[in-house]
Write an enzyme that holds these catalytic residues in place. Structure first.
Site, PDB file in Angstrom:
ATOM      1  N   LYS A  58      -5.669   1.026   9.463  1.00  0.00           N
ATOM      2  CA  LYS A  58      -4.893  -0.177   9.112  1.00  0.00           C
ATOM      3  C   LYS A  58      -3.923  -0.629  10.196  1.00  0.00           C
ATOM      4  O   LYS A  58      -3.643  -1.816  10.312  1.00  0.00           O
ATOM      5  CB  LYS A  58      -4.102   0.062   7.813  1.00  0.00           C
ATOM      6  CG  LYS A  58      -4.944   0.061   6.557  1.00  0.00           C
ATOM      7  CD  LYS A  58      -4.017   0.191   5.347  1.00  0.00           C
ATOM      8  CE  LYS A  58      -4.767   0.058   4.041  1.00  0.00           C
ATOM      9  NZ  LYS A  58      -3.857  -0.031   2.895  1.00  0.00           N
ATOM     10  N   ASP A 105      -1.719  -5.956   0.406  1.00  0.00           N
ATOM     11  CA  ASP A 105      -1.138  -4.904  -0.437  1.00  0.00           C
ATOM     12  C   ASP A 105       0.175  -5.360  -1.094  1.00  0.00           C
ATOM     13  O   ASP A 105       0.385  -5.149  -2.295  1.00  0.00           O
ATOM     14  CB  ASP A 105      -0.880  -3.635   0.378  1.00  0.00           C
ATOM     15  CG  ASP A 105      -2.164  -2.894   0.716  1.00  0.00           C
ATOM     16  OD1 ASP A 105      -3.130  -2.969  -0.075  1.00  0.00           O
ATOM     17  OD2 ASP A 105      -2.211  -2.228   1.765  1.00  0.00           O
TER      18      ASP A 105
END
Ligand code: ATR
Length: 295
Positions: free
Chosen positions: A72, A108
Site C-alpha cells: 500500500k 479506507d
C-alpha cells in the site's frame, strides 16, 4: 453470472500473500449482480515485482486494482497521480487505470466514515473522537474523519511518536483539533488522561489489532466501565464479529459498530472508482459474509 468473453475487462488485487483476500468474492458478486462485463482476480505480486506489476496494468489495459499488504505504501512510487486522501494517508488501496495513467486512491478512511454514517447513523461532523492505535488503518480513519469534519481526534497509542505523526497530518488537512496520548499498556485502567479522553469522546474507535481472534471473556482494550450509553464504539477488527470491546459497548447500552462495515464500504467506494456505478452494498455484504463462513 456474466460469462468471460472477448470484451471482458479485468480488475485485480495486488498482495503478498493474496490468496486469503476477500475482495474477489465481494467484487465479483457485485459485478455479476449488475451484469457488468468485468472479472475481478487476485494477483500475487511478490515484493520487488511491484514496478513490473504496475507496468503490466498499463500493458494489459487492466481497468484497475486494489492493493493490500505489503504494497500500500510502496505502490505510490509507481503511480501517475494520487487523490488528496491518498496523499494525506501516505498509502493507496485502489488504483484506477485511466488509459495508461495510473491514479491512486485510498478508500479506507472514506469507507470507515460511510459505514459510520450508514450503519451506526453517526455523523462525524463536529464530534469528539478517541482513536485507539496509530498504524496504517488508524491513519486512514483519522484522515477520513478529519475530511468529514470531525471536531477533535485524540490518538492514543503505545508508540507515542506514531500518534503524534497522525495528529500532525490531521491538523495539516483540516480544521479538526488533534492530539496524541502515549499509553504504556492496554487496557489502561489507571491512565487518567486516557480515561478523561474516553469520557469526553462521542466516538471511540479501536484501530489496533488487539481483540483479533479474542476468545469470550477476554478484556476489552479499554476498561468496560469507561463506556457509556451515549458512546458510539467501533472496532476495525472483524474476526471475531463481536470483539471484547464491542461486547462491552453493547453491555453498556452504547452503539456498537462491527469492523466488517469498513471492509465492505472501502470495497464499495473502490467498486465505484472502477466501474462508475453505485455499488450494490447489500450484495457485497452477503458475499463477504459467505466468504467468511458467516451466512
Ligand atoms: P494496520 O496497518 O492494520 O493498522 P499496523 O500499522 O501494524 O497495522 O498497526 C497496528 C496497531 O496496533 C498499532 O497502533 C500498534 O501499536 P504500536 O504503534 O505501538 O506498535 C497496535 N498494536 C499491535 N499490537 C499491539 C500490542 N501488543 N500492544 C499494543 N499495541 C499494539
Amino acid at each position: 453470472m456474466q460469462a468471460v468473453g472477448g470484451t471482458t475487462r479485468v480488475i485485480g488485487v495486488f498482495g503478498d500473500p493474496v490468496q486469503h483476500s476477500l475482495s474477489p468474492a465481494m467484487h465479483n458478486a457485485a459485478l455479476a449482480h449488475l451484469g457488468l462485463d468485468y472479472v475481478y482476480v487476485p494477483f500475487h505480486v511478490p515484493q520487488g515485482r511491484l514496478a513490473a506489476a504496475c507496468e503490466g496494468l498499463r500493458a494489459l489495459q487492466v481497468r484497475g486494482t486494489n492493493v493490500t499488504i505489503p504494497h500500500k505504501v510502496e505502490i505510490q512510487a509507481h503511480l501517475d497521480a494520487r487523490s488528496q486522501e491518498a496523499e494525506l494517508i501516505g498509502a493507496v488501496n485502489t488504483v484506477v487505470n485511466e488509459d495508461g495513467r495510473l491514479v491512486g486512491y485510498n478508500t479506507d478512511g472514506a469507507g470507515f466514515v460511510r459505514s459510520l454514517r450508514e450503519e451506526a447513523a453517526f455523523a462525524p461532523d463536529g464530534r469528539r473522537v478517541l482513536l485507539l492505535g496509530a498504524g496504517g488503518a488508524a491513519k486512514a480513519i483519522a484522515v477520513g474523519l478529519a475530511l468529514a469534519g470531525a471536531g477533535e481526534i485524540v490518538i492514543a497509542n503505545r508508540t507515542l511518536a506514531k500518534a503524534e505523526a497522525i495528529a500532525n497530518v490531521v491538523q495539516s488537512a483540516a480544521s479538526t483539533r488533534a492530539r496524541a496520548l502515549g499509553v504504556a499498556q492496554w487496557p489502561a485502567p489507571d491512565d487518567a488522561a486516557l480515561r478523561a479522553a474516553a469520557a469526553e469522546a462521542e466516538l471511540i474507535v479501536n484501530a489496533t489489532s488487539l481483540g483479533m481472534h479474542a476468545g469470550a471473556g477476554e478484556p476489552p482494550i479499554i476498561p468496560a466501565a469507561w463506556l457509556q450509553p451515549d458512546h458510539c464504539v467501533c472496532d476495525i477488527v472483524y474476526t471475531p464479529p463481536e470483539t471484547p470491546l464491542l461486547a462491552a459497548a453493547k453491555a453498556a447500552g452504547a452503539r456498537a459498530l462491527p469492523g466488517i462495515g469498513m471492509l465492505i464500504h472501502q470495497g464499495a467506494i473502490a467498486f465505484e472508482h472502477f466501474t462508475g456505478q453505485p455499488a450494490p452494498v447489500a450484495v457485497m455484504r452477503a458475499a463477504l459474509l459467505a466468504a467468511l463462513g458467516r451466512h
